[in-house]
Design a protein around this motif. Structure first.
Motif, short mmCIF file in Angstrom:
data_model
loop_
_atom_site.label_atom_id
_atom_site.label_comp_id
_atom_site.label_asym_id
_atom_site.label_seq_id
_atom_site.Cartn_x
_atom_site.Cartn_y
_atom_site.Cartn_z
N THR A 1 6.94 1.53 -5.89
CA THR A 1 5.74 0.68 -5.87
C THR A 1 5.10 0.63 -7.25
O THR A 1 5.43 1.42 -8.14
CB THR A 1 4.72 1.23 -4.86
OG1 THR A 1 4.40 2.59 -5.21
CG2 THR A 1 5.28 1.20 -3.46
N ALA B 1 -7.70 -2.95 -1.07
CA ALA B 1 -6.80 -3.79 -0.27
C ALA B 1 -5.43 -3.90 -0.94
O ALA B 1 -4.39 -3.89 -0.28
CB ALA B 1 -7.41 -5.17 -0.06
N GLY B 2 -5.44 -4.00 -2.27
CA GLY B 2 -4.19 -4.08 -3.01
C GLY B 2 -3.39 -2.81 -2.92
O GLY B 2 -2.16 -2.83 -2.83
N ARG B 3 -4.07 -1.67 -2.93
CA ARG B 3 -3.39 -0.38 -2.77
C ARG B 3 -2.70 -0.30 -1.42
O ARG B 3 -1.58 0.19 -1.30
CB ARG B 3 -4.40 0.76 -2.91
CG ARG B 3 -4.90 0.99 -4.32
CD ARG B 3 -6.08 1.95 -4.34
NE ARG B 3 -6.60 2.16 -5.68
CZ ARG B 3 -6.31 3.18 -6.46
NH1 ARG B 3 -5.48 4.11 -6.02
NH2 ARG B 3 -6.81 3.29 -7.66
N LYS B 4 -3.40 -0.76 -0.39
CA LYS B 4 -2.85 -0.71 0.96
C LYS B 4 -1.61 -1.58 1.07
O LYS B 4 -0.60 -1.17 1.65
CB LYS B 4 -3.92 -1.17 1.96
CG LYS B 4 -3.53 -0.99 3.41
CD LYS B 4 -4.68 -1.34 4.33
CE LYS B 4 -4.30 -1.15 5.79
NZ LYS B 4 -5.43 -1.48 6.70
N ARG B 5 -1.66 -2.80 0.50
CA ARG B 5 -0.50 -3.69 0.52
C ARG B 5 0.65 -3.10 -0.30
O ARG B 5 1.82 -3.18 0.08
CB ARG B 5 -0.87 -5.07 -0.03
CG ARG B 5 -1.76 -5.89 0.89
CD ARG B 5 -1.82 -7.34 0.40
NE ARG B 5 -2.35 -7.42 -0.95
CZ ARG B 5 -3.66 -7.57 -1.24
NH1 ARG B 5 -4.55 -7.63 -0.24
NH2 ARG B 5 -4.06 -7.65 -2.49
N ASN B 6 0.30 -2.52 -1.43
CA ASN B 6 1.29 -1.99 -2.35
C ASN B 6 2.11 -0.85 -1.73
O ASN B 6 3.31 -0.74 -1.95
CB ASN B 6 0.58 -1.49 -3.62
CG ASN B 6 1.54 -0.99 -4.69
OD1 ASN B 6 2.50 -1.67 -5.04
ND2 ASN B 6 1.28 0.20 -5.20
N GLU C 1 -0.71 5.97 4.77
CA GLU C 1 0.64 5.46 5.06
C GLU C 1 1.58 6.61 5.41
O GLU C 1 2.39 6.49 6.34
CB GLU C 1 1.17 4.68 3.85
CG GLU C 1 2.48 3.95 4.09
CD GLU C 1 2.38 2.80 5.08
OE1 GLU C 1 3.45 2.38 5.59
OE2 GLU C 1 1.27 2.32 5.34
N LYS D 1 2.44 -0.17 1.59
CA LYS D 1 2.94 -0.40 2.95
C LYS D 1 4.48 -0.36 2.98
O LYS D 1 5.15 -1.01 2.20
CB LYS D 1 2.45 -1.76 3.46
CG LYS D 1 2.81 -2.03 4.92
CD LYS D 1 2.18 -3.33 5.39
CE LYS D 1 2.57 -3.66 6.82
NZ LYS D 1 2.17 -2.60 7.77
#
Length: 245
Positions: free
Chosen positions: A176, A185-190, A223, A192
């Motif tokens: 990642t 939010a970007g951290r969460k998407r990154n 995660e 996943k």
């Protein structure tokens, strides 16, 4: 008589050794009076200042104990964390921050002893509700482990003590982007889908404690905890050196 002579000689050699090679602080290199100490008084005080505060048992944020309701602070009350609680050493600041960075990026493994001791003390002070069956370090991608030479979270977990059963059960299956600079939010998407349970690890109905160096938004820990609970873990707690933000 011989024992007395040996004792005198040892005392003389110890004094000579201290005169020729005086002990110095591991962090700032200032001289210290005792070979049994690793940090000077000023550095110990800075560590005390960054660790001597109340924090939320759910997210680790620094907050008064009187602002915690039902085990959560107002910052994380609306969050649905996958992990069940956190133990931390302190805030990501001062000497604690410097030692973590030095261990992680400069291979200063001489800091392992003092950092792992503080980590163990924070775990003992937190008293998670149930016995921990396994300690699992948060993994890094194999390419980063290859370039760095080690996973600092695994090193810390292995230093926690003989009564801690450490299993390197998680794998980072996706390389990642580095998390710093990304929004929550970007951290969460990154992150996943970045982790998976290694084959041969049965964690069903077990209480797990994730070990990591730093918690920022909590996306990585969330995660990892999700993967572990999907695999049947009963409870997942987290243990970190520092919480940022």
């Amino acid at each position: 008589m011989i024992n007395k002579i040996v004792s005198i000689i040892r005392s003389f050699l110890d004094s000579l050794n201290h005169l020729l090679w005086p002990a110095s602080c591991m962090h700032c290199n200032s001289l210290i009076n005792s070979d049994s100490e690793v940090l000077c008084d000023d550095c110990w005080q800075e560590i005390f200042d960054s660790t001597n505060s109340d924090y939320c048992p759910s997210c680790g944020a620094e907050i008064s104990r009187y602002a915690i309701v039902n085990g959560k602070c107002n910052r994380c009350a609306a969050l649905n964390n996958n992990y069940d609680g956190i133990a931390r050493v302190g805030a990501y600041a001062s000497i604690l921050r410097s030692m973590i960075i030095s261990l992680k990026l400069s291979d200063r493994q001489e800091y392992l002893g003092i950092l792992s001791s503080m980590l163990r003390a924070s775990l003992d002070g937190r008293a998670f509700p149930k016995k921990i069956d396994y300690f699992i370090p948060v993994p890094i991608h194999w390419t980063r482990r290859l370039s760095r030479g080690f996973n600092q979270s695994l090193l810390l977990a292995n230093e926690l003590g003989d009564d801690c059963i450490v299993i390197d059960a998680l794998a980072r299956v996706k390389r990642t982007r580095m998390q710093p600079g990304l929004s929550p939010a970007g951290r969460k998407r990154n992150i996943k889908g970045a982790f998976a349970l290694r084959r041969g690890n049965d964690i069903r109905n077990k209480n797990i404690c994730l070990v990591d160096d730093i918690k920022t938004s909590g996306a990585t820990l969330n995660e990892c905890a999700k993967v572990l609970k999907d695999a049947g873990a009963s409870k997942v707690y987290t243990l970190v050196l520092a919480v940022a933000g």
